[in-house]
Design a protein around this motif. Structure first.
Motif, PDB file in Angstrom:
ATOM      1  N   ARG A  21      43.402 -81.260  -8.080  1.00 55.68           N
ATOM      2  CA  ARG A  21      42.140 -81.989  -8.204  1.00 55.68           C
ATOM      3  C   ARG A  21      42.500 -83.464  -8.321  1.00 55.68           C
ATOM      4  O   ARG A  21      42.373 -84.078  -9.387  1.00 55.68           O
ATOM      5  N   TYR A  38      38.834 -87.996  -6.522  1.00 52.78           N
ATOM      6  CA  TYR A  38      38.295 -87.198  -5.425  1.00 52.78           C
ATOM      7  C   TYR A  38      37.378 -86.087  -5.945  1.00 52.78           C
ATOM      8  O   TYR A  38      37.629 -85.498  -6.998  1.00 52.78           O
ATOM      9  N   HIS A  39      36.371 -85.792  -5.152  1.00 47.10           N
ATOM     10  CA  HIS A  39      35.602 -84.565  -5.300  1.00 47.10           C
ATOM     11  C   HIS A  39      36.294 -83.527  -4.417  1.00 47.10           C
ATOM     12  O   HIS A  39      36.541 -83.777  -3.235  1.00 47.10           O
ATOM     13  N   CYS A  40      36.623 -82.368  -4.984  1.00 46.09           N
ATOM     14  CA  CYS A  40      37.477 -81.402  -4.285  1.00 46.09           C
ATOM     15  C   CYS A  40      36.731 -80.100  -4.031  1.00 46.09           C
ATOM     16  O   CYS A  40      36.086 -79.557  -4.941  1.00 46.09           O
ATOM     17  N   PHE A  41      36.846 -79.615  -2.811  1.00 43.26           N
ATOM     18  CA  PHE A  41      36.130 -78.411  -2.399  1.00 43.26           C
ATOM     19  C   PHE A  41      37.085 -77.498  -1.635  1.00 43.26           C
ATOM     20  O   PHE A  41      37.779 -77.942  -0.727  1.00 43.26           O
ATOM     21  N   TYR A  99      38.924 -83.002   0.281  1.00 47.65           N
ATOM     22  CA  TYR A  99      38.858 -83.922  -0.846  1.00 47.65           C
ATOM     23  C   TYR A  99      38.110 -85.169  -0.355  1.00 47.65           C
ATOM     24  O   TYR A  99      38.431 -85.701   0.714  1.00 47.65           O
ATOM     25  N   ARG A 139      36.364 -89.031  -1.623  1.00 44.87           N
ATOM     26  CA  ARG A 139      36.125 -90.033  -2.668  1.00 44.87           C
ATOM     27  C   ARG A 139      34.643 -90.141  -2.992  1.00 44.87           C
ATOM     28  O   ARG A 139      34.265 -90.279  -4.154  1.00 44.87           O
ATOM     29  N   GLU A 150      30.992 -88.464  -3.174  1.00 44.37           N
ATOM     30  CA  GLU A 150      30.464 -87.109  -3.292  1.00 44.37           C
ATOM     31  C   GLU A 150      29.606 -86.776  -2.076  1.00 44.37           C
ATOM     32  O   GLU A 150      28.689 -87.528  -1.730  1.00 44.37           O
TER      33      GLU A 150
END
Length: 256
Positions: A49, A53-56, A72, A74, A76
């Motif tokens: 994670r 970063y927003h991680c999916f 990932y 930066r 959202e």
């Protein structure tokens, strides 16, 4: 805007080889990863994670420790999609899409046919199924960046041993003709070729022999973009200095 695509061949393995240390220095806005080879519950360590970063993740559910993709970002995303409506493809963890306004960034892992005829025929079926989807996307008015390991070379400059691989998966005439269709008929753009028309560079090397040391490679990792993004392509690079995987990270810079 910088986007990186990378087939990790096991995200935990790539992490032990310094991938996340390298990634911190890249200032990427979006990172697309393929072949995570993990279930998200196994990725509890903070390195999976990355800060900022927003991680999916979209794991394979049919076979644990197999396939899997991630994004990932930066910023959202407005929306994240993890299924295209074909169960056998979706459940192998081969697609994830992040939407930011009118921009979609997709992390794809197109099947390989190298393990035998059964998987090659499956690859052909997936290519056929994806064709109208890509046509619809190309005509939609949205901007698309289709990142990932496509497991297909396109031209002679994309593979070291062109002639001897004509009957091998990934270099079959039918596969290359499919890319012709995407580029020539549907209007998709190979970002690498748009920036470096005549370059001979590769993104994957077999683990057999001294393929990487001798640069006996294939360029099978792409950022394929919709026509409206072509003028925004600025620079691209394939990073080979460190070996995180049998693939190399592929970065593209886009004008805002």
């Amino acid at each position: 805007m910088r986007i990186i695509s990378f087939n990790a061949n096991g995200i935990r393995s790539a992490g032990t080889k310094g991938f996340f240390d390298w990634l911190r220095e890249q200032q990427a806005d979006v990172v697309c990863i393929q072949e995570t080879k993990a279930q998200e519950a196994q990725l509890s360590d903070a390195q999976f994670r990355p800060e900022g970063y927003h991680c999916f993740y979209r794991d394979a559910t049919t076979k644990k420790g197999y396939s899997g993709v991630a994004i990932y970002a930066r910023r959202e995303p407005d929306e994240v999609r993890t299924g295209l409506g074909r169960e056998d493809f979706d459940e192998e963890g081969r697609y994830i899409e992040a939407r930011f306004g009118n921009l979609s960034v997709v992390s794809f892992y197109i099947p390989s046919g190298s393990s035998g005829d059964e998987r090659q025929q499956y690859k052909f079926r997936i290519m056929e199924w994806l064709t109208p989807i890509f046509k619809e996307w190309a005509a939609s008015g949205r901007d698309y960046v289709l990142c990932g390991d496509w497991n297909i070379v396109h031209t002679r400059n994309d593979i070291k041993n062109w002639t001897s691989n004509q009957k091998n998966s990934g270099c079959l005439p039918e596969e290359r003709a499919w890319l012709d269709l995407l580029f020539d008929e549907q209007g998709w753009v190979d970002s690498f070729r748009a920036i470096k028309p005549d370059a001979v560079e590769y993104t994957w090397w077999s683990n057999r022999g001294q393929a990487r040391a001798n640069n006996v490679g294939w360029r099978i990792d792409y950022q394929i973009v919709s026509a409206g993004l072509k003028e925004r392509l600025q620079a691209c690079s394939i990073y080979r200095d460190q070996r995180f995987s049998d693939h190399a990270p592929f970065s593209v810079d886009y004008a805002e």
